[in-house]
Design a protein around this motif. Structure first.
Motif, short mmCIF file in Angstrom:
data_model
loop_
_atom_site.label_atom_id
_atom_site.label_comp_id
_atom_site.label_asym_id
_atom_site.label_seq_id
_atom_site.Cartn_x
_atom_site.Cartn_y
_atom_site.Cartn_z
N TYR A 1 3.02 76.27 43.00
CA TYR A 1 4.05 75.27 42.76
C TYR A 1 4.99 75.17 43.96
O TYR A 1 5.40 74.07 44.36
CB TYR A 1 4.84 75.63 41.49
CG TYR A 1 3.94 75.81 40.30
CD1 TYR A 1 3.40 74.71 39.65
CD2 TYR A 1 3.61 77.08 39.82
CE1 TYR A 1 2.55 74.87 38.56
CE2 TYR A 1 2.76 77.25 38.74
CZ TYR A 1 2.24 76.14 38.11
OH TYR A 1 1.39 76.30 37.04
N LEU A 2 5.32 76.30 44.55
CA LEU A 2 6.13 76.32 45.77
C LEU A 2 5.38 75.67 46.92
O LEU A 2 5.92 74.81 47.64
CB LEU A 2 6.49 77.76 46.13
CG LEU A 2 7.03 78.00 47.54
CD1 LEU A 2 8.41 77.41 47.69
CD2 LEU A 2 7.02 79.49 47.86
N LEU A 3 4.12 76.05 47.11
CA LEU A 3 3.34 75.54 48.23
C LEU A 3 3.09 74.03 48.11
O LEU A 3 3.16 73.30 49.11
CB LEU A 3 2.00 76.28 48.32
CG LEU A 3 2.09 77.80 48.53
CD1 LEU A 3 0.70 78.43 48.52
CD2 LEU A 3 2.82 78.12 49.82
N ILE A 4 2.80 73.58 46.90
CA ILE A 4 2.59 72.15 46.69
C ILE A 4 3.87 71.38 46.99
O ILE A 4 3.84 70.31 47.62
CB ILE A 4 2.11 71.87 45.25
CG1 ILE A 4 0.69 72.42 45.04
CG2 ILE A 4 2.14 70.37 44.94
CD1 ILE A 4 0.23 72.38 43.60
N LYS A 5 5.00 71.92 46.55
CA LYS A 5 6.28 71.25 46.78
C LYS A 5 6.54 71.08 48.27
O LYS A 5 7.00 70.02 48.73
CB LYS A 5 7.42 72.05 46.13
CG LYS A 5 8.78 71.36 46.18
CD LYS A 5 8.78 70.10 45.33
CE LYS A 5 10.15 69.45 45.30
NZ LYS A 5 10.16 68.20 44.51
N VAL A 6 6.24 72.12 49.06
CA VAL A 6 6.43 72.05 50.50
C VAL A 6 5.45 71.04 51.12
O VAL A 6 5.83 70.22 51.96
CB VAL A 6 6.25 73.44 51.14
CG1 VAL A 6 6.28 73.34 52.66
CG2 VAL A 6 7.33 74.39 50.66
N ALA A 7 4.21 71.07 50.66
CA ALA A 7 3.18 70.22 51.26
C ALA A 7 3.41 68.74 50.98
O ALA A 7 3.23 67.90 51.87
CB ALA A 7 1.80 70.64 50.76
N VAL A 8 3.82 68.40 49.74
CA VAL A 8 3.97 66.97 49.41
C VAL A 8 5.22 66.36 50.03
O VAL A 8 5.41 65.14 49.95
CB VAL A 8 4.00 66.74 47.87
CG1 VAL A 8 2.67 67.12 47.25
CG2 VAL A 8 5.17 67.49 47.21
N VAL B 1 6.26 65.59 43.51
CA VAL B 1 6.99 64.71 44.42
C VAL B 1 8.42 64.53 43.92
O VAL B 1 9.37 64.41 44.70
CB VAL B 1 6.29 63.35 44.55
CG1 VAL B 1 7.15 62.36 45.33
CG2 VAL B 1 4.93 63.52 45.24
N SER B 2 8.60 64.55 42.57
CA SER B 2 9.93 64.35 42.00
C SER B 2 10.43 65.54 41.19
O SER B 2 11.64 65.74 41.07
CB SER B 2 9.95 63.10 41.12
OG SER B 2 8.94 63.17 40.13
N LEU B 3 9.54 66.35 40.62
CA LEU B 3 9.97 67.50 39.83
C LEU B 3 10.11 68.74 40.73
O LEU B 3 9.40 68.87 41.72
CB LEU B 3 8.96 67.80 38.72
CG LEU B 3 8.73 66.74 37.65
CD1 LEU B 3 7.72 67.24 36.62
CD2 LEU B 3 10.03 66.35 36.97
N SER B 4 10.99 69.65 40.34
CA SER B 4 11.11 70.90 41.08
C SER B 4 9.90 71.79 40.80
O SER B 4 9.24 71.65 39.76
CB SER B 4 12.39 71.63 40.68
OG SER B 4 12.30 72.10 39.34
N ILE C 1 15.35 63.65 34.59
CA ILE C 1 13.92 63.89 34.79
C ILE C 1 13.14 62.61 34.50
O ILE C 1 13.31 62.00 33.44
CB ILE C 1 13.42 65.03 33.87
CG1 ILE C 1 14.10 66.34 34.24
CG2 ILE C 1 11.91 65.17 33.97
CD1 ILE C 1 13.72 67.50 33.34
N ALA C 2 12.28 62.20 35.41
CA ALA C 2 11.47 61.00 35.22
C ALA C 2 10.37 61.29 34.21
O ALA C 2 9.81 62.39 34.17
CB ALA C 2 10.90 60.54 36.55
N ALA D 1 10.50 81.98 43.37
CA ALA D 1 10.15 81.42 44.67
C ALA D 1 10.92 80.13 44.95
O ALA D 1 11.41 79.90 46.06
CB ALA D 1 8.64 81.15 44.73
N GLY D 2 11.04 79.29 43.92
CA GLY D 2 11.75 78.02 44.09
C GLY D 2 13.23 78.22 44.39
O GLY D 2 13.80 77.54 45.25
N VAL D 3 13.84 79.16 43.68
CA VAL D 3 15.27 79.40 43.86
C VAL D 3 15.55 80.08 45.20
O VAL D 3 16.46 79.69 45.94
CB VAL D 3 15.82 80.25 42.69
CG1 VAL D 3 17.26 80.70 42.97
CG2 VAL D 3 15.76 79.46 41.39
#
Length: 298
Positions: free
Chosen positions: A20-27, A87-90, A144-145, A253-255
């Motif tokens: 989830y962390l890696l995807i957030k960075v990549a996108v 892309v929009s969610l944490s 939240i969308a 990881a996110g925090v």
């Protein structure tokens, strides 16, 4: 669970809490379809030669229908939907939403006549998990969308049913072979959409590129091998309870690494899903043996 089962469980809890962390960075720098394509290409490049060298491709293809179903439910659909959602969610919120996977798995197994009994203790654990997720959404729902949340719901359905397909229809196929072929199929599906965007990878920063590599090597190739071993060790329903622990890794990881807020919903929901995990993994007591007098009845 056995000592081996707990070792696999803990390893998967960490490894599949990180994506989830890696995807957030990549996108942030590459499109979702490129993220999925890169992840699959790297994973397939590592696992397919291993499978070919052992002559496991042809035996695996005899189960091509089940293999296609597993691929769609476990990779082709969920990985693109996850990348789109983040892309929009944490990353921490996405991880907690995916924690509802064991409930879908339990329901699917029940509907399909599975032998795994849902004892009161396990049901109580799953109930705590539901309450934790409800607290999360109820306290953090503002802003939240809807579409990204619905995308994660579809991910949950796929993740909850794919291991059942693997355990029932692909039990005789080595997990490495299933993973290698599923990754190859998914890469071929997304190639026409990803290749025109390959320039995004060339322009990406070092953190984004490192995230793509880590997704492919650790969170895909290594993780899938371990996940099939976990399914064979503890069964598909209990294996999926890792999604109760993954959120803890995702939240931390996110925090700590992305500076995502530690909200009230996370503070209330996270402990509940972790306690639910402990209860939901309790092994069923063996069924009582029939009385001797019953065995003698013709």
């Amino acid at each position: 669970m056995s000592r081996r089962g707990w070792a696999l469980f803990l390893a998967m809890s960490v490894i599949w809490g990180v994506p989830y962390l890696l995807i957030k960075v990549a996108v942030e720098e590459t499109s979702p379809v490129v993220v999925v394509f890169a992840r699959c290409v790297i994973g397939a490049a590592l696992l397919l030669p291993w499978t070919l060298a052992r002559g496991q491709v042809r035996p695996a293809l005899r189960h091509w229908r089940a293999l296609l179903v597993f691929t769609v439910l476990e990779m082709t659909g969920p990985w693109l939907l996850l990348s789109y959602a983040e892309v929009s969610l944490s990353s921490s919120l996405t991880g907690l939403l995916v924690a509802s996977v064991p409930f879908v798995a339990a329901l699917a197994a029940r509907l399909l006549g599975g032998e795994e009994r849902l004892t009161p203790v396990r049901l109580a654990g799953m109930g705590l998990g539901v309450v934790g997720i409800a607290a999360l959404l109820g306290l953090d729902v503002e802003g939240i969308a809807l579409l990204p949340v619905l995308a994660v719901v579809l991910v949950v359905v796929g993740y909850g049913t794919a291991p059942l397909v693997a355990s029932r229809s692909l039990a005789d196929v080595p997990g490495v072979a299933v993973s290698a072929l599923a990754l190859t199929i998914t890469a071929l599906v997304y190639a026409p959409f990803a290749l025109p965007r390959v320039g995004e990878v060339a322009d990406a920063s070092v953190p984004a590129l490192a995230s793509l590599v880590a997704l492919g090597v650790v969170c895909t190739a290594v993780a899938l091998v371990l996940f099939f071993a976990l399914i064979r060790e503890v069964g598909p329903q209990r294996a999926l309870v890792i999604t109760f622990v993954n959120p803890a890794v995702a939240v931390v990881a996110g925090v700590l690494l992305l500076g995502e807020p530690f909200t009230l919903g996370l503070a209330v929901g996270l402990p509940l899903v972790l306690v639910g995990c402990v209860l939901a993994t309790q092994r069923n007591a063996p069924a009582p043996a029939p009385a001797a007098v019953d065995a003698a009845v013709p």
